[in-house]
Scaffold this motif. Structure first.
Motif, PDB file in Angstrom:
ATOM      1  N   PRO A  10      15.856  17.701  -3.297  1.00  0.00           N
ATOM      2  CA  PRO A  10      16.166  16.676  -2.283  1.00  0.00           C
ATOM      3  C   PRO A  10      14.955  15.889  -1.818  1.00  0.00           C
ATOM      4  CG  PRO A  10      17.377  18.676  -1.811  1.00  0.00           C
ATOM      5  CD  PRO A  10      16.438  19.006  -2.945  1.00  0.00           C
ATOM      6  N   ARG A  11      13.775  16.536  -1.767  1.00  0.00           N
ATOM      7  CA  ARG A  11      12.576  15.825  -1.329  1.00  0.00           C
ATOM      8  C   ARG A  11      12.184  14.733  -2.324  1.00  0.00           C
ATOM      9  NH1 ARG A  11       9.821  21.604  -0.324  1.00  0.00           N
ATOM     10  NH2 ARG A  11      11.110  21.911  -2.179  1.00  0.00           N
ATOM     11  N   VAL A  12      12.352  15.040  -3.598  1.00  0.00           N
ATOM     12  CA  VAL A  12      12.037  14.062  -4.630  1.00  0.00           C
ATOM     13  C   VAL A  12      13.048  12.914  -4.590  1.00  0.00           C
ATOM     14  CG1 VAL A  12      11.743  13.701  -7.111  1.00  0.00           C
ATOM     15  CG2 VAL A  12      10.971  15.829  -6.062  1.00  0.00           C
ATOM     16  N   LEU A  13      14.312  13.246  -4.372  1.00  0.00           N
ATOM     17  CA  LEU A  13      15.342  12.212  -4.285  1.00  0.00           C
ATOM     18  C   LEU A  13      15.087  11.298  -3.101  1.00  0.00           C
ATOM     19  CD1 LEU A  13      18.522  14.334  -5.097  1.00  0.00           C
ATOM     20  CD2 LEU A  13      17.156  12.932  -6.655  1.00  0.00           C
ATOM     21  N   LYS A  14      14.663  11.866  -1.982  1.00  0.00           N
ATOM     22  CA  LYS A  14      14.367  11.027  -0.819  1.00  0.00           C
ATOM     23  C   LYS A  14      13.189  10.097  -1.095  1.00  0.00           C
ATOM     24  CE  LYS A  14      13.314  10.870   4.072  1.00  0.00           C
ATOM     25  NZ  LYS A  14      12.415   9.733   3.906  1.00  0.00           N
ATOM     26  N   ALA A  15      12.174  10.640  -1.767  1.00  0.00           N
ATOM     27  CA  ALA A  15      11.017   9.801  -2.099  1.00  0.00           C
ATOM     28  C   ALA A  15      11.426   8.656  -3.014  1.00  0.00           C
ATOM     29  CB  ALA A  15       9.929  10.652  -2.747  1.00  0.00           C
ATOM     30  N   ARG A  16      12.307   8.920  -3.961  1.00  0.00           N
ATOM     31  CA  ARG A  16      12.796   7.853  -4.846  1.00  0.00           C
ATOM     32  C   ARG A  16      13.562   6.795  -4.051  1.00  0.00           C
ATOM     33  NH1 ARG A  16      16.148  10.749  -9.396  1.00  0.00           N
ATOM     34  NH2 ARG A  16      16.650   8.565  -9.880  1.00  0.00           N
ATOM     35  N   HIS A  17      14.355   7.229  -3.081  1.00  0.00           N
ATOM     36  CA  HIS A  17      15.091   6.281  -2.242  1.00  0.00           C
ATOM     37  C   HIS A  17      14.121   5.431  -1.424  1.00  0.00           C
ATOM     38  CE1 HIS A  17      18.574   5.644   0.847  1.00  0.00           C
ATOM     39  NE2 HIS A  17      18.077   4.517   0.399  1.00  0.00           N
ATOM     40  N   ASP A  18      13.121   6.077  -0.845  1.00  0.00           N
ATOM     41  CA  ASP A  18      12.139   5.331  -0.066  1.00  0.00           C
ATOM     42  C   ASP A  18      11.412   4.305  -0.921  1.00  0.00           C
ATOM     43  OD1 ASP A  18      12.841   6.783   2.145  1.00  0.00           O
ATOM     44  OD2 ASP A  18      11.049   8.037   2.173  1.00  0.00           O
ATOM     45  N   LEU A  19      11.098   4.670  -2.162  1.00  0.00           N
ATOM     46  CA  LEU A  19      10.422   3.724  -3.050  1.00  0.00           C
ATOM     47  C   LEU A  19      11.306   2.512  -3.318  1.00  0.00           C
ATOM     48  CD1 LEU A  19       7.938   3.088  -4.764  1.00  0.00           C
ATOM     49  CD2 LEU A  19       8.995   4.356  -6.647  1.00  0.00           C
ATOM     50  N   ALA A  20      12.603   2.738  -3.466  1.00  0.00           N
ATOM     51  CA  ALA A  20      13.527   1.611  -3.661  1.00  0.00           C
ATOM     52  C   ALA A  20      13.542   0.702  -2.437  1.00  0.00           C
ATOM     53  CB  ALA A  20      14.936   2.135  -3.952  1.00  0.00           C
ATOM     54  N   VAL A  21      13.496   1.299  -1.252  1.00  0.00           N
ATOM     55  CA  VAL A  21      13.486   0.498  -0.026  1.00  0.00           C
ATOM     56  C   VAL A  21      12.189  -0.314   0.066  1.00  0.00           C
ATOM     57  CG1 VAL A  21      13.485   0.586   2.500  1.00  0.00           C
ATOM     58  CG2 VAL A  21      15.030   2.065   1.203  1.00  0.00           C
ATOM     59  N   SER A  24       0.832  -1.200   0.000  1.00  0.00           N
ATOM     60  CA  SER A  24       0.000   0.000   0.000  1.00  0.00           C
ATOM     61  C   SER A  24       0.869   1.253   0.000  1.00  0.00           C
ATOM     62  CB  SER A  24      -0.923  -0.002   1.222  1.00  0.00           C
ATOM     63  OG  SER A  24      -1.770   1.125   1.225  1.00  0.00           O
ATOM     64  N   ALA A  25       1.926   1.252   0.815  1.00  0.00           N
ATOM     65  CA  ALA A  25       2.836   2.403   0.844  1.00  0.00           C
ATOM     66  C   ALA A  25       3.515   2.595  -0.504  1.00  0.00           C
ATOM     67  CB  ALA A  25       3.875   2.212   1.951  1.00  0.00           C
ATOM     68  N   MET A  26       3.931   1.486  -1.109  1.00  0.00           N
ATOM     69  CA  MET A  26       4.582   1.541  -2.411  1.00  0.00           C
ATOM     70  C   MET A  26       3.670   2.150  -3.465  1.00  0.00           C
ATOM     71  SD  MET A  26       6.535  -1.851  -3.686  1.00  0.00           S
ATOM     72  CE  MET A  26       6.965  -1.704  -5.396  1.00  0.00           C
ATOM     73  N   ARG A  27       2.445   1.716  -3.501  1.00  0.00           N
ATOM     74  CA  ARG A  27       1.504   2.202  -4.511  1.00  0.00           C
ATOM     75  C   ARG A  27       1.263   3.702  -4.321  1.00  0.00           C
ATOM     76  NH1 ARG A  27      -2.080  -0.261  -7.663  1.00  0.00           N
ATOM     77  NH2 ARG A  27      -1.824  -2.240  -6.601  1.00  0.00           N
ATOM     78  N   ARG A  28       1.056   4.116  -3.084  1.00  0.00           N
ATOM     79  CA  ARG A  28       0.781   5.527  -2.822  1.00  0.00           C
ATOM     80  C   ARG A  28       1.998   6.402  -3.140  1.00  0.00           C
ATOM     81  NH1 ARG A  28      -3.659   6.776   0.723  1.00  0.00           N
ATOM     82  NH2 ARG A  28      -4.902   4.927   1.193  1.00  0.00           N
ATOM     83  N   LEU A  29       3.187   5.899  -2.812  1.00  0.00           N
ATOM     84  CA  LEU A  29       4.387   6.679  -3.091  1.00  0.00           C
ATOM     85  C   LEU A  29       4.628   6.787  -4.596  1.00  0.00           C
ATOM     86  CD1 LEU A  29       6.733   8.273  -2.038  1.00  0.00           C
ATOM     87  CD2 LEU A  29       7.992   6.143  -1.676  1.00  0.00           C
ATOM     88  N   ALA A  30       4.358   5.723  -5.333  1.00  0.00           N
ATOM     89  CA  ALA A  30       4.488   5.776  -6.786  1.00  0.00           C
ATOM     90  C   ALA A  30       3.511   6.788  -7.382  1.00  0.00           C
ATOM     91  CB  ALA A  30       4.254   4.388  -7.383  1.00  0.00           C
ATOM     92  N   GLN A  31       2.334   6.919  -6.789  1.00  0.00           N
ATOM     93  CA  GLN A  31       1.363   7.907  -7.249  1.00  0.00           C
ATOM     94  C   GLN A  31       1.774   9.319  -6.847  1.00  0.00           C
ATOM     95  OE1 GLN A  31      -2.138   6.363  -5.340  1.00  0.00           O
ATOM     96  NE2 GLN A  31      -2.619   4.939  -7.006  1.00  0.00           N
ATOM     97  N   LEU A  32       2.448   9.457  -5.703  1.00  0.00           N
ATOM     98  CA  LEU A  32       2.853  10.754  -5.194  1.00  0.00           C
ATOM     99  C   LEU A  32       4.056  11.324  -5.935  1.00  0.00           C
ATOM    100  CD1 LEU A  32       2.765  13.044  -3.076  1.00  0.00           C
ATOM    101  CD2 LEU A  32       4.014  11.533  -1.508  1.00  0.00           C
ATOM    102  N   LEU A  33       4.971  10.467  -6.364  1.00  0.00           N
ATOM    103  CA  LEU A  33       6.221  10.929  -6.958  1.00  0.00           C
ATOM    104  C   LEU A  33       6.028  11.889  -8.141  1.00  0.00           C
ATOM    105  CD1 LEU A  33       8.797   8.005  -6.771  1.00  0.00           C
ATOM    106  CD2 LEU A  33       9.265  10.422  -6.360  1.00  0.00           C
TER     107      LEU A  33
END
Length: 227
Positions: free
Chosen positions: A92-103, A71-80
């Motif tokens: 930097p905020r976008v880069l952090k979101a990309r890192h979180d999506l990888a995790v 669920s977190a993955m799907r929402r983050l992919a929609q948010l990016l």
């Protein structure tokens, strides 16, 4: 996963609203409250307003911390894309979101996907923040860890056996179950039986109905069929 009040809040202030990590002690309450806040802010301010983006991201973080990785993955992919449109691809905020999506991708079991994402991310982190920045160092460490896990995995792992039921069919039945869209109990029982046979999951109906409100039918299908 590093929390909202860590690197994100230190480098990515949006000005108006402060979201407290104290909510982490009551994730279910935080998720419920934030879901309402995000909906209200989206209507009042727009989905791309900085405070709305901050609330949406914190909601993703809380969902991820609750263990609902898909669920977190799907929402983050929609948010990016909204983060990218608001702040640009090298913010930097976008880069952090990309890192979180990888995790999240790695936590879901898709190490290959996580490695691919981090390899694309690292040059941008180094360019924007520098190779010695804690965020860049953490990304390198995550990449090395995922690569080690891939190298240690048994060679020639057998492909996952396809399930008898197509994901699209499972999605329709799960949506019916979540909305209880049945003319009779017999029809509901038939739906659950079909899902059990098609997915191989015993008591799949109880599992679906016990999912938190923020978990969608699409999330449940992804849980069943895997990366």
């Amino acid at each position: 996963m590093r929390g909202w009040d860590g690197w994100w809040s230190a480098t990515c202030s949006t000005g108006g609203t402060s979201w407290s990590s104290g909510w982490a002690g009551d994730l279910a309450g935080a998720i419920g409250l934030l879901s309402t806040v995000v909906e209200d802010m989206g209507h009042a301010l727009g989905q791309s307003d900085p405070d709305t983006l901050a609330a949406r991201y914190h909601l993703v973080w809380c969902i991820g911390e609750s263990g609902e990785t898909v669920s977190a993955m799907r929402r983050l992919a929609q948010l990016l894309p909204d983060l990218h449109a608001a702040w640009g691809g090298h913010d930097p905020r976008v880069l952090k979101a990309r890192h979180d999506l990888a995790v999240y991708t790695a936590n879901r079991g898709d190490l290959d996907g996580a490695v691919h994402q981090l390899r694309a991310l690292l040059p941008d982190l180094a360019r924007v923040l520098g190779e010695q920045h804690p965020a860049a160092v953490q990304a390198w460490q995550d990449l090395a860890g995922y690569q080690q896990r891939l190298a240690a995995a048994p060679a020639g792992r057998a492909a996952r056996r396809p399930l008898p039921m197509h994901p699209a069919e499972a999605l329709v039945l799960i949506r019916c179950l979540l909305t209880w869209d049945f003319a009779s109990d017999r029809e509901a029982d038939a739906c659950v039986t079909a899902l059990e046979r098609g997915t191989g999951i015993k008591q799949v109906g109880d599992w679906i109905l016990s999912a938190p409100d923020h978990v969608t039918a699409e999330d449940l299908v992804d849980e069943i069929y895997g990366p």
